[in-house]
Design a protein around this motif. Sequence first.
Motif, PDB file in Angstrom:
ATOM      1  N   LEU A 128       1.011  -1.481   0.044  1.00  0.00           N
ATOM      2  CA  LEU A 128      -0.134   0.252   0.015  1.00  0.00           C
ATOM      3  C   LEU A 128       0.795   1.014   0.143  1.00  0.00           C
ATOM      4  N   GLN A 129       1.954   1.344   0.988  1.00  0.00           N
ATOM      5  CA  GLN A 129       2.704   2.947   0.964  1.00  0.00           C
ATOM      6  C   GLN A 129       3.535   2.713  -0.900  1.00  0.00           C
ATOM      7  N   LEU A 130       3.831   1.593  -1.177  1.00  0.00           N
ATOM      8  CA  LEU A 130       4.476   1.510  -2.343  1.00  0.00           C
ATOM      9  C   LEU A 130       3.991   1.850  -3.562  1.00  0.00           C
ATOM     10  N   ILE A 131       2.499   1.823  -3.434  1.00  0.00           N
ATOM     11  CA  ILE A 131       0.921   2.613  -4.193  1.00  0.00           C
ATOM     12  C   ILE A 131       1.442   4.441  -4.081  1.00  0.00           C
ATOM     13  N   LYS A 132       1.193   4.023  -2.890  1.00  0.00           N
ATOM     14  CA  LYS A 132       0.670   5.769  -2.190  1.00  0.00           C
ATOM     15  C   LYS A 132       2.600   6.176  -3.365  1.00  0.00           C
ATOM     16  N   VAL A 133       2.931   6.058  -2.825  1.00  0.00           N
ATOM     17  CA  VAL A 133       4.168   6.770  -3.833  1.00  0.00           C
ATOM     18  C   VAL A 133       4.989   6.280  -5.346  1.00  0.00           C
ATOM     19  N   GLY A 134       3.952   6.062  -5.708  1.00  0.00           N
ATOM     20  CA  GLY A 134       4.069   5.662  -7.810  1.00  0.00           C
ATOM     21  C   GLY A 134       4.824   4.380  -7.528  1.00  0.00           C
ATOM     22  N   LEU A 135       4.799   4.002  -6.870  1.00  0.00           N
ATOM     23  CA  LEU A 135       5.660   2.451  -7.570  1.00  0.00           C
ATOM     24  C   LEU A 135       5.294   1.414  -6.919  1.00  0.00           C
ATOM     25  N   GLY A 136       3.972   1.069  -7.059  1.00  0.00           N
ATOM     26  CA  GLY A 136       3.427  -0.028  -6.941  1.00  0.00           C
ATOM     27  C   GLY A 136       3.474  -1.796  -8.025  1.00  0.00           C
ATOM     28  N   ASP A 137       4.072  -0.399  -9.238  1.00  0.00           N
ATOM     29  CA  ASP A 137       5.126  -1.677  -9.661  1.00  0.00           C
ATOM     30  C   ASP A 137       6.483  -1.971 -10.066  1.00  0.00           C
ATOM     31  N   ARG A 138       6.930  -1.659  -9.213  1.00  0.00           N
ATOM     32  CA  ARG A 138       8.459  -1.765  -8.535  1.00  0.00           C
ATOM     33  C   ARG A 138       8.565  -2.856  -7.242  1.00  0.00           C
ATOM     34  N   CYS A 139       7.373  -3.253  -6.962  1.00  0.00           N
ATOM     35  CA  CYS A 139       7.940  -4.050  -5.571  1.00  0.00           C
ATOM     36  C   CYS A 139       9.055  -4.662  -5.580  1.00  0.00           C
ATOM     37  N   ASP A 140       9.330  -5.124  -5.945  1.00  0.00           N
ATOM     38  CA  ASP A 140      10.215  -6.647  -6.159  1.00  0.00           C
ATOM     39  C   ASP A 140      11.512  -5.960  -6.992  1.00  0.00           C
ATOM     40  N   HIS A 141      12.114  -4.705  -7.385  1.00  0.00           N
ATOM     41  CA  HIS A 141      13.404  -4.319  -7.567  1.00  0.00           C
ATOM     42  C   HIS A 141      13.969  -3.880  -6.645  1.00  0.00           C
ATOM     43  N   TYR A 142      15.351  -4.236  -6.768  1.00  0.00           N
ATOM     44  CA  TYR A 142      16.332  -3.773  -5.933  1.00  0.00           C
ATOM     45  C   TYR A 142      16.869  -2.480  -5.862  1.00  0.00           C
ATOM     46  N   PRO A 143      17.617  -1.601  -5.084  1.00  0.00           N
ATOM     47  CA  PRO A 143      17.663  -0.753  -5.050  1.00  0.00           C
ATOM     48  C   PRO A 143      18.482  -0.741  -6.372  1.00  0.00           C
ATOM     49  N   VAL A 144      19.585  -1.020  -6.768  1.00  0.00           N
ATOM     50  CA  VAL A 144      20.242  -0.751  -8.139  1.00  0.00           C
ATOM     51  C   VAL A 144      19.962  -0.505  -9.133  1.00  0.00           C
ATOM     52  N   GLN A 145      18.184  -1.341  -8.678  1.00  0.00           N
ATOM     53  CA  GLN A 145      17.652  -0.967 -10.413  1.00  0.00           C
ATOM     54  C   GLN A 145      16.377  -0.422 -10.271  1.00  0.00           C
ATOM     55  N   LEU A 146      16.874   0.514  -9.297  1.00  0.00           N
ATOM     56  CA  LEU A 146      15.891   1.967  -9.231  1.00  0.00           C
ATOM     57  C   LEU A 146      16.774   3.399  -9.474  1.00  0.00           C
ATOM     58  N   SER A 147      15.699   4.306  -9.869  1.00  0.00           N
ATOM     59  CA  SER A 147      16.576   5.711  -9.957  1.00  0.00           C
ATOM     60  C   SER A 147      16.545   6.428  -8.782  1.00  0.00           C
TER      61      SER A 147
END
Length: 249
Positions: A128-147
């Motif tokens: 829910l919190q990740l959806i709230k910050v607009g990252l519902g589709d990035r739940c299973d990404h590791y930090p290096v895979q994120l901007s």
Amino acid sequence: MSIIQIHNLKKSFGLNDVLLGIDLEINKSEVVVIMGPSGSGKSTLLRCLNFLEEPTEGIIQIGEYRVIAGGKIDRKRKKEIRELRKRTGFVFQSFNLFPHKTAIENVMEGPIAIHGASKDEARKLAELQLIKVGLGDRCDHYPVQLSGGQQQRVAIARSLALNPMVMLFDEPTSALDPELVREVLQVIKDLAQEGMTMVIVTHEMNFAKDVADRVVFMDNGLIVEEGTSQQVFQSPKEERTRKFLSKVE
Ligand code: ADP
Ligand code: MG
């Protein structure tokens, strides 16, 4: 009704007196932006607020939790500090995510470790919190895979998952490439809209104009001036404020 009360807060590092007596009251749902030159004590103030740094003197109250600095370190005091920390979310300039955990695992960590949530509960909450910050589709990404902007939004979600009474932000966008600043500021603006109480150290003037109910200007360990963003930016009373503003604009 104020939710945060800071009374005569002082902090010295050895002979270096960094906070010289800060008094500040913050109301529920208020957004306070702190500005001031580098070295003026902004980070130290935030860190003292949730006892990441032990203040030398003063009283800090957040909600019903009140801690008097310099007291004897006994079990009661440790508990008070723990309670106070639980109720403050802290977002740093560097995102400090666990690199070996996915986004959702980073957010789940706190509810499990601090609130004793089950893994299933924590996962639902984190999503829910990740959806709230607009990252519902990035739940299973590791930090290096994120901007950087996405990582900082995960860090915000991680703090929110603990259901804090107040969010503290220490220059949340200053480590980001310029094109990533806006998405992070937008998340913070959304939180303001929802009525989250926040204390934000930032140099982003336009953002401060948009979001701040109050702007506090610090210099040399003291609050030099405070008011609405309009008062402080358009007609600063103090020479030091004027000088600072002429440099950042
Ligand atoms: P700002 O965030 O406004 O740039 P800081 O609160 O980081 O200012 O720093 C204010 C002063 O406190 C600086 O002189 C800095 O060197 C000193 N200071 C901050 N943290 C520490 C620390 N952990 N140990 C010793 N001195 C520190
Ligand atoms: Mg700082």
